[in-house]
Each structure stands twice: as C-alpha cells, then as structure tokens.
Design a protein around this motif. Sequence first.
Motif, PDB file in Angstrom:
ATOM      1  N   GLN A  86       0.829  -1.838   0.367  1.00 58.09           N
ATOM      2  CA  GLN A  86       0.098  -0.021  -0.042  1.00 58.09           C
ATOM      3  C   GLN A  86       0.742   1.548  -0.068  1.00 58.09           C
ATOM      4  OE1 GLN A  86      -3.740  -0.199  -0.254  1.00 58.09           O
ATOM      5  NE2 GLN A  86      -3.048  -1.617  -1.243  1.00 58.09           N
ATOM      6  N   LEU A  87       1.794   1.468  -1.145  1.00 54.85           N
ATOM      7  CA  LEU A  87       2.529   2.411  -1.566  1.00 54.85           C
ATOM      8  C   LEU A  87       2.460   3.095  -2.140  1.00 54.85           C
ATOM      9  CD1 LEU A  87       6.024   0.923  -0.923  1.00 54.85           C
ATOM     10  CD2 LEU A  87       5.280   1.905   0.972  1.00 54.85           C
ATOM     11  N   GLN A  88       2.645   4.910  -2.491  1.00 55.69           N
ATOM     12  CA  GLN A  88       1.923   5.526  -3.160  1.00 55.69           C
ATOM     13  C   GLN A  88       3.337   6.582  -3.821  1.00 55.69           C
ATOM     14  OE1 GLN A  88      -0.709   5.934  -5.852  1.00 55.69           O
ATOM     15  NE2 GLN A  88       1.042   7.081  -6.363  1.00 55.69           N
ATOM     16  N   LEU A  89       3.896   6.544  -4.339  1.00 55.65           N
ATOM     17  CA  LEU A  89       4.872   7.220  -5.704  1.00 55.65           C
ATOM     18  C   LEU A  89       4.283   9.115  -5.655  1.00 55.65           C
ATOM     19  CD1 LEU A  89       7.850   7.885  -5.551  1.00 55.65           C
ATOM     20  CD2 LEU A  89       7.422   7.133  -8.208  1.00 55.65           C
ATOM     21  N   LEU A  90       4.700  10.072  -4.951  1.00 59.92           N
ATOM     22  CA  LEU A  90       4.142  11.262  -5.250  1.00 59.92           C
ATOM     23  C   LEU A  90       5.244  12.358  -5.738  1.00 59.92           C
ATOM     24  CD1 LEU A  90       2.414  12.331  -1.989  1.00 59.92           C
ATOM     25  CD2 LEU A  90       0.686  11.040  -3.977  1.00 59.92           C
ATOM     26  N   GLU A  91       5.011  13.110  -6.774  1.00 60.27           N
ATOM     27  CA  GLU A  91       5.588  13.973  -7.208  1.00 60.27           C
ATOM     28  C   GLU A  91       5.360  15.146  -6.917  1.00 60.27           C
ATOM     29  OE1 GLU A  91       6.774  15.809 -11.979  1.00 60.27           O
ATOM     30  OE2 GLU A  91       4.770  14.684 -11.458  1.00 60.27           O
ATOM     31  N   ILE A  92       6.176  15.903  -5.821  1.00 60.29           N
ATOM     32  CA  ILE A  92       6.360  17.587  -5.621  1.00 60.29           C
ATOM     33  C   ILE A  92       6.408  18.653  -6.757  1.00 60.29           C
ATOM     34  CG2 ILE A  92       6.606  18.820  -3.543  1.00 60.29           C
ATOM     35  CD1 ILE A  92       6.720  16.429  -2.131  1.00 60.29           C
ATOM     36  N   VAL A  93       5.752  19.224  -7.179  1.00 59.90           N
ATOM     37  CA  VAL A  93       6.148  20.530  -8.163  1.00 59.90           C
ATOM     38  C   VAL A  93       6.372  21.674  -7.744  1.00 59.90           C
ATOM     39  CG1 VAL A  93       5.796  21.511 -10.952  1.00 59.90           C
ATOM     40  CG2 VAL A  93       4.468  18.923  -9.739  1.00 59.90           C
ATOM     41  N   TYR A  94       7.898  22.390  -7.382  1.00 60.17           N
ATOM     42  CA  TYR A  94       8.033  23.642  -7.396  1.00 60.17           C
ATOM     43  C   TYR A  94       9.235  24.267  -8.194  1.00 60.17           C
ATOM     44  CZ  TYR A  94      12.770  21.905  -6.724  1.00 60.17           C
ATOM     45  OH  TYR A  94      14.343  21.088  -6.262  1.00 60.17           O
ATOM     46  N   PRO A  95       8.974  25.656  -7.909  1.00 61.36           N
ATOM     47  CA  PRO A  95       9.477  26.455  -8.823  1.00 61.36           C
ATOM     48  C   PRO A  95      10.948  26.387  -8.944  1.00 61.36           C
ATOM     49  CG  PRO A  95       8.893  28.180  -7.170  1.00 61.36           C
ATOM     50  CD  PRO A  95       7.702  26.417  -7.172  1.00 61.36           C
ATOM     51  N   SER A  96      11.622  25.250  -8.761  1.00 55.69           N
ATOM     52  CA  SER A  96      13.616  24.969  -8.818  1.00 55.69           C
ATOM     53  C   SER A  96      14.334  25.952  -9.098  1.00 55.69           C
ATOM     54  CB  SER A  96      13.398  22.944  -9.539  1.00 55.69           C
ATOM     55  OG  SER A  96      13.155  23.243 -10.669  1.00 55.69           O
ATOM     56  N   LYS A  97      13.488  26.392 -10.757  1.00 60.00           N
ATOM     57  CA  LYS A  97      14.887  27.908 -11.217  1.00 60.00           C
ATOM     58  C   LYS A  97      14.912  29.143 -10.297  1.00 60.00           C
ATOM     59  CE  LYS A  97      13.828  25.921 -15.895  1.00 60.00           C
ATOM     60  NZ  LYS A  97      13.759  26.597 -17.234  1.00 60.00           N
ATOM     61  N   PHE A  98      13.999  28.722  -9.361  1.00 58.13           N
ATOM     62  CA  PHE A  98      14.090  29.583  -8.208  1.00 58.13           C
ATOM     63  C   PHE A  98      14.353  29.666  -6.683  1.00 58.13           C
ATOM     64  CE2 PHE A  98      11.176  30.691 -11.877  1.00 58.13           C
ATOM     65  CZ  PHE A  98      11.643  31.595 -13.063  1.00 58.13           C
ATOM     66  N   VAL A  99      14.394  28.753  -6.420  1.00 61.58           N
ATOM     67  CA  VAL A  99      13.324  28.162  -5.045  1.00 61.58           C
ATOM     68  C   VAL A  99      14.536  26.938  -4.569  1.00 61.58           C
ATOM     69  CG1 VAL A  99      12.261  27.547  -2.888  1.00 61.58           C
ATOM     70  CG2 VAL A  99      11.187  28.982  -4.751  1.00 61.58           C
ATOM     71  N   MET A 142      -2.399  14.676   1.707  1.00 62.60           N
ATOM     72  CA  MET A 142      -0.931  15.169   1.037  1.00 62.60           C
ATOM     73  C   MET A 142      -1.491  15.998  -0.822  1.00 62.60           C
ATOM     74  SD  MET A 142       1.058  14.928   2.969  1.00 62.60           S
ATOM     75  CE  MET A 142       3.094  14.928   2.501  1.00 62.60           C
ATOM     76  N   MET A 143      -2.719  15.840  -1.341  1.00 62.80           N
ATOM     77  CA  MET A 143      -2.750  16.082  -2.449  1.00 62.80           C
ATOM     78  C   MET A 143      -3.217  17.181  -2.050  1.00 62.80           C
ATOM     79  SD  MET A 143      -2.848  13.534  -5.620  1.00 62.80           S
ATOM     80  CE  MET A 143      -4.402  12.923  -4.898  1.00 62.80           C
ATOM     81  N   MET A 144      -4.232  17.976  -1.137  1.00 65.42           N
ATOM     82  CA  MET A 144      -5.217  19.021  -0.917  1.00 65.42           C
ATOM     83  C   MET A 144      -4.861  19.369   0.074  1.00 65.42           C
ATOM     84  SD  MET A 144      -8.889  16.551  -0.261  1.00 65.42           S
ATOM     85  CE  MET A 144      -9.428  17.331   0.062  1.00 65.42           C
ATOM     86  N   ASN A 145      -3.798  18.950   0.517  1.00 70.78           N
ATOM     87  CA  ASN A 145      -3.196  19.822   2.046  1.00 70.78           C
ATOM     88  C   ASN A 145      -1.541  20.059   1.741  1.00 70.78           C
ATOM     89  OD1 ASN A 145      -5.863  19.353   4.197  1.00 70.78           O
ATOM     90  ND2 ASN A 145      -5.629  17.660   3.241  1.00 70.78           N
ATOM     91  N   PHE A 146      -0.745  19.642   1.419  1.00 71.48           N
ATOM     92  CA  PHE A 146       0.449  20.039   1.029  1.00 71.48           C
ATOM     93  C   PHE A 146       0.391  21.173  -0.251  1.00 71.48           C
ATOM     94  CE2 PHE A 146       5.519  17.653   0.305  1.00 71.48           C
ATOM     95  CZ  PHE A 146       5.549  19.401   1.070  1.00 71.48           C
ATOM     96  N   THR A 147       0.464  22.011   0.380  1.00 71.05           N
ATOM     97  CA  THR A 147       0.782  22.810  -0.907  1.00 71.05           C
ATOM     98  C   THR A 147       1.480  23.836  -0.771  1.00 71.05           C
ATOM     99  OG1 THR A 147      -0.745  25.044   0.536  1.00 71.05           O
ATOM    100  CG2 THR A 147      -1.556  23.045  -0.708  1.00 71.05           C
ATOM    101  N   GLN A 148       2.193  23.945   0.496  1.00 73.07           N
ATOM    102  CA  GLN A 148       3.601  25.348   1.010  1.00 73.07           C
ATOM    103  C   GLN A 148       4.737  24.214   1.079  1.00 73.07           C
ATOM    104  OE1 GLN A 148       2.157  28.098   2.596  1.00 73.07           O
ATOM    105  NE2 GLN A 148       2.169  29.339   0.768  1.00 73.07           N
ATOM    106  N   ILE A 149       5.919  24.836   0.552  1.00 72.86           N
ATOM    107  CA  ILE A 149       7.489  24.929   1.086  1.00 72.86           C
ATOM    108  C   ILE A 149       7.735  26.068   1.727  1.00 72.86           C
ATOM    109  CG2 ILE A 149       9.804  23.195   0.884  1.00 72.86           C
ATOM    110  CD1 ILE A 149       8.701  21.509  -0.656  1.00 72.86           C
ATOM    111  N   GLY A 150       7.859  25.693   3.118  1.00 72.99           N
ATOM    112  CA  GLY A 150       7.981  27.479   3.291  1.00 72.99           C
ATOM    113  C   GLY A 150       7.033  27.977   2.731  1.00 72.99           C
ATOM    114  N   LYS A 151       7.864  29.340   2.105  1.00 73.92           N
ATOM    115  CA  LYS A 151       6.491  31.026   1.508  1.00 73.92           C
ATOM    116  C   LYS A 151       6.676  30.285  -0.208  1.00 73.92           C
ATOM    117  CE  LYS A 151       8.416  34.057   4.052  1.00 73.92           C
ATOM    118  NZ  LYS A 151       9.020  35.685   3.985  1.00 73.92           N
TER     119      LYS A 151
END
Length: 258
Positions: A86-99, A142-151
Amino acid sequence: MSSIYQHFRKEEKEFIDQVLGWKSDVELMYAQKLTDFLDPRQRFILESLIGSTGDILVSFAGGEGAERKRALIYPSYYSPTQEDFQLQLLEIVYPSKFVHVEHKHVLGSIMALGVKREKFGDILFTDEMLQLVVAKELSSFMMMNFTQIGKSSIKVNEISWDQYLPSNEKWQERFVTLSSLRLDVVMAGVLNLSRQKAKLLIQAGKVKVNFREVDNTSFECAEGDMLSVRGLGRCRIGEIEGKTKKDKWRLNMYILGG
C-alpha cells in the motif's frame, strides 16, 4: 521473555512488544500485518524477532535503496505482492529554477501539517525533481493539504512507480576494528575524527542515531543503527562480527560522505 529484551536497548522494549504482538496476531489470524514505515534499526529488530525460516516471515518495501520501508508480516505460505505494501509515489512540483529546497525544508513542512513521520518514507531529490513515498491512505490528504514548502507554492501529484527516482547516493562498505561500541569511538573510527572532536560534536547536539538526537558520548551502538553527523555525512552499522584476538570489535559499516 526477559531473555529477548536483554539483546536490545531498554528504550526499545515498547517496539519489541509491538513486534511480538504483530507476530502473534499473524499466527492466530493467518493473515498478513502491514506496518508503518520503519527505520533501519527497527527493521533489524523486526527481522531478528521474526526470523527467516519459520512459519511467519517478513518482507520490506519502500523503494530501491530506501532508508525507510514498510514491513509486511505474513504466514510462510503467502506470496506478497507490491500492492500488499500500500505505497504511493508522489511528485512534488515546485519552482526549482527560483527556489532552493532541501530535505529539511520538505520534512518540516510535512510535519507542520500534523503528519506522523511513520506515515511517509523517503524524500527523493534530483536537480529539478522531488518525490515522496507515502502510505497510500495518506495520498489524498497530501494532494489536498501539502501546498507549500516554506513560502513557495507547490503541487502534489500521484505518479506511477516506473517514474521512481532511485537514490544516487553511493554507500561504501568498509570493515573497521574498534576498541568499543561507544558512539564517540564509532564516530571517530569511521569518520576519521579524533575522539575529542567526536565527543564535542555529540555534546553539541550534531549527532543523530536512528534519526533521533543523541548527546550521550557513551551511548552503545548496535547492528542496524543509522548514524548521521551534521555536515559530515551518514553511516550505518551492518553486521557486528564479534571480537578479534586483541579484544577489539570488528564491524561491517556502510558509509555515505557529507
């Protein structure tokens, strides 16, 4: 029963009792038991108590080379599949060029949501990609609530396991001979530090054993322990082979540079 406890640390008694309870449930119910994510030391304890040849067996999954994995305890006649874990792999998309995002930023942001550490596994990085292994029941949250890393705003997507990024960390196997299994002695011998330097790092709170800070220089290390030293890297104790003729401990270590 007391003879079991003497092989482990006093503070591990609660986890040992939990493992024995899991094993008993599987024996009585003839059904598999899936655990949360376990660290290397917990997996070592679990394997030691379950064994590998009896009527009850254990397997682990969490991604290739993962430090944290879920365990499945099951009757020997059962053949586990990947779906059982019962494992799920998630991708976290963030502005890697700027952060610039580090492991500690991701971990802190997830923990701030009230998610228990045992409900998710490894956090995986490349230069522009970030992945997270979670228990499947946590995925929607996680998809609904994990919306930020820092700012920084992020987006979380479920992805298939064929997109998994195996760790590019290179662990080196090394055999070392040490005068004792004290934490300061192990650190000094493995990381090529002076004993005094090792003591200062431990006392300064820069050393973790199994992801928990330890400030006691005489802490006794054991098989399966993961040691991390801020700024210097990590190492894991494999097999403790016993003592040499000169009464020194011979250890099989896996070392990752800082």
